[in-house]
Design an enzyme around this catalytic site. Structure first.
Site, PDB file in Angstrom:
ATOM      1  N   CYS A  71       1.779   1.432   6.358  1.00 25.66           N
ATOM      2  CA  CYS A  71       0.959   0.221   6.317  1.00 25.66           C
ATOM      3  C   CYS A  71       0.119   0.147   5.048  1.00 25.66           C
ATOM      4  O   CYS A  71      -0.469  -0.889   4.759  1.00 25.66           O
ATOM      5  CB  CYS A  71       0.063   0.148   7.562  1.00 25.66           C
ATOM      6  SG  CYS A  71       0.921  -0.511   9.008  1.00 25.66           S
TER       7      CYS A  71
ATOM      8  N   THR B 120       4.539  -8.816   5.310  1.00 20.85           N
ATOM      9  CA  THR B 120       4.631  -8.683   3.863  1.00 20.85           C
ATOM     10  C   THR B 120       4.484  -7.217   3.479  1.00 20.85           C
ATOM     11  O   THR B 120       3.787  -6.454   4.144  1.00 20.85           O
ATOM     12  CB  THR B 120       3.544  -9.505   3.154  1.00 20.85           C
ATOM     13  OG1 THR B 120       2.259  -9.088   3.624  1.00 20.85           O
ATOM     14  CG2 THR B 120       3.728 -10.991   3.412  1.00 20.85           C
TER      15      THR B 120
END
Length: 460
Positions: free
Chosen positions: A129, A255
């Site tokens: 992440c 994204t």
């Protein structure tokens, strides 16, 4: 980066060494070359594994524990050169300040001052992440593309949350889902977003489904925040424009940073169970056999390969892009109108099978239709003498297959997609492959298509 810097980097990497680099520089500057004679003898140290080593040079040789200590010292110094590396921040700082190393200076010249300044603040890019696009960048981008949202599906109950909430289609309708993803092949992210969305939706249309919702995955090249934000705005705006034309809602996405711009979409639609079009064509169910037709010309693979080589003419590229932007929705509606009419086969369907022509090329996807047929008699079977054979056959009239402008010329010039060699293996299923030799269309049967047309089997 100067040419001499490039030469030096390549010589060092290839192991050619300083003499080769020096002579290449002399040649480029029209200077006489210097002869280099490599050494005829060298010192060799070989450890015996028991604390001793053997040294040799020419015809001389000695052994002993002291030689092992020497070898160990040399080896440790060599390994330290790969273990005690300077930090990226220090290397970039030396580069930006005109450090003494030529390699550092060439690196600085190729990257640019802005990029060096940015990288000096972040020594490495994280995975997981930690590779996501920043929240503020994402928020600003989503705000900018709100004007491109032109779809308000009643099935979408909640979007923009951790997950989208969508009402399933009413009985007897079924859900139909697909996903597509590829890296960019055009420099315009808006145009790429349009093509990526159009390409993904074609899978639904090939099944005779109606598009309902989509999830997007965007991989953005690392760069300054403003550049990442603008790229994200453009690629999402392009996708939203195309999805809006098809009345398909973008309900979420993800994204991430990456080496190259890429986009993928997971699309969901609805289809009536009596009107599902599959690849299996039941080719044997027609008395005189069905006819197969495609609604777009072939050649996107070879034309885009030519564009990568700066060998594509402007009108070729323009026609190729128009084809990839052409939606298959209209063709799907035509097929839907005839898939439950007439008496073409045992199900009363004039259209009995469909697929979209994409990466495997026209011939590859046509073979899939035969292999996936629900009628066992139309499956391809292995033959020990002639490779693949089938009890049903499809005749391709090469002169009737439409081609994109410039596609035949690109193939003639030897410009092919990198996937072409794998696709051409399907040629073993052609009974008279030699008949196509020399025909301009034959190589394009294996050309991978991006956002290609629909290939359908219909009653004659």
């Amino acid at each position: 980066m100067s040419l001499t810097h490039v030469l030096k980097l390549r010589c060092v990497r290839s192991g050619a060494g300083p003499p080769l680099y020096a002579n290449l520089c002399r040649y480029l500057h029209s200077q006489p070359l210097e002869e280099w004679v490599p050494q005829s003898e060298f010192l060799g140290l070989i450890g015996t594994g028991d604390g001793w080593a053997v040294a040799s040079k020419g015809g001389l040789g000695v052994e002993g524990a002291h030689l092992w200590q020497l070898k160990d010292h040399i080896d440790r110094q060599w390994m330290a050169g790969y273990q005690n590396l300077p930090s990226m921040e220090d290397m970039l700082r030396r580069s930006s300040s005109g450090g003494s190393g030529e390699r550092e200076q060439s690196l600085a010249a190729s990257m640019g001052a802005d990029t060096i300044a940015l990288l000096s603040k972040a020594q490495m890019r994280c995975g997981g992440c930690g590779s996501k696009v920043g929240q503020q960048v994402l928020t600003r981008a989503l705000k900018q593309v709100q004007s491109f949202v032109r779809c308000n599906r009643p099935e979408v109950l909640s979007a923009g949350d951790d997950a989208a909430v969508i009402r399933p289609p009413p009985p007897p309708y079924l859900l139909v889902q697909s996903i597509d993803y590829f890296r960019s092949f055009v420099s315009d992210p808006f145009l790429f977003g349009q093509i990526a969305a159009n390409h993904a939706l074609s899978d639904l249309y090939a099944m005779n489904g109606e598009a309902v919702s989509a999830l997007a995955l965007c991989v953005l090249p690392f760069g300054p925040e403003n550049k990442v934000e603008q790229t994200l705005i453009h690629i999402l705006a392009g996708a939203l424009c195309q999805l809006g034309r098809e009345n398909c809602a973008l309900v979420g996405g993800h994204t991430s940073e990456g080496a190259e711009l890429a986009m993928g979409l997971s699309v969901t639609g609805a289809v009536h169970p009596d009107k599902v079009l599959r690849k299996g064509t039941e080719l044997m169910s027609f008395a005189s056999g069905p006819r197969a037709g495609a609604d777009k010309p072939l050649g996107t693979g070879t034309v885009m390969a030519a564009d990568m080589r700066y060998s594509a003419k402007g009108n070729w590229l323009a026609a190729c892009l128009r084809s990839m932007l052409q939606s298959n929705a209209s063709a799907a509606r035509v097929l839907s109108s005839v898939c439950s009419a007439g008496d073409g086969n045992k199900d009363g369907m004039l259209c009995s099978g469909c697929t979209d022509v994409t990466g495997f090329g026209l011939l590859g996807h046509l073979l899939e239709m035969i292999q996936c047929s629900e009628d066992d008699t139309s499956r391809l079977e292995a033959d020990s003498k002639s490779g693949l054979s089938s009890k049903c056959s499809v005749e391709l009239i090469l002169n009737d297959i439409p081609l994109l402008p410039g596609a035949a010329e690109c193939v003639k010039n030897g410009i092919l997609s990198s996937l072409q060699p794998q696709n051409i293996r399907c040629a073993r299923a052609i009974g008279n492959a030699t008949a196509g030799n020399g025909h301009a269309t034959y190589p394009l049967l294996f050309d991978p298509q991006t956002s290609g047309g629909l290939l359908a089997a219909v009653a004659p």
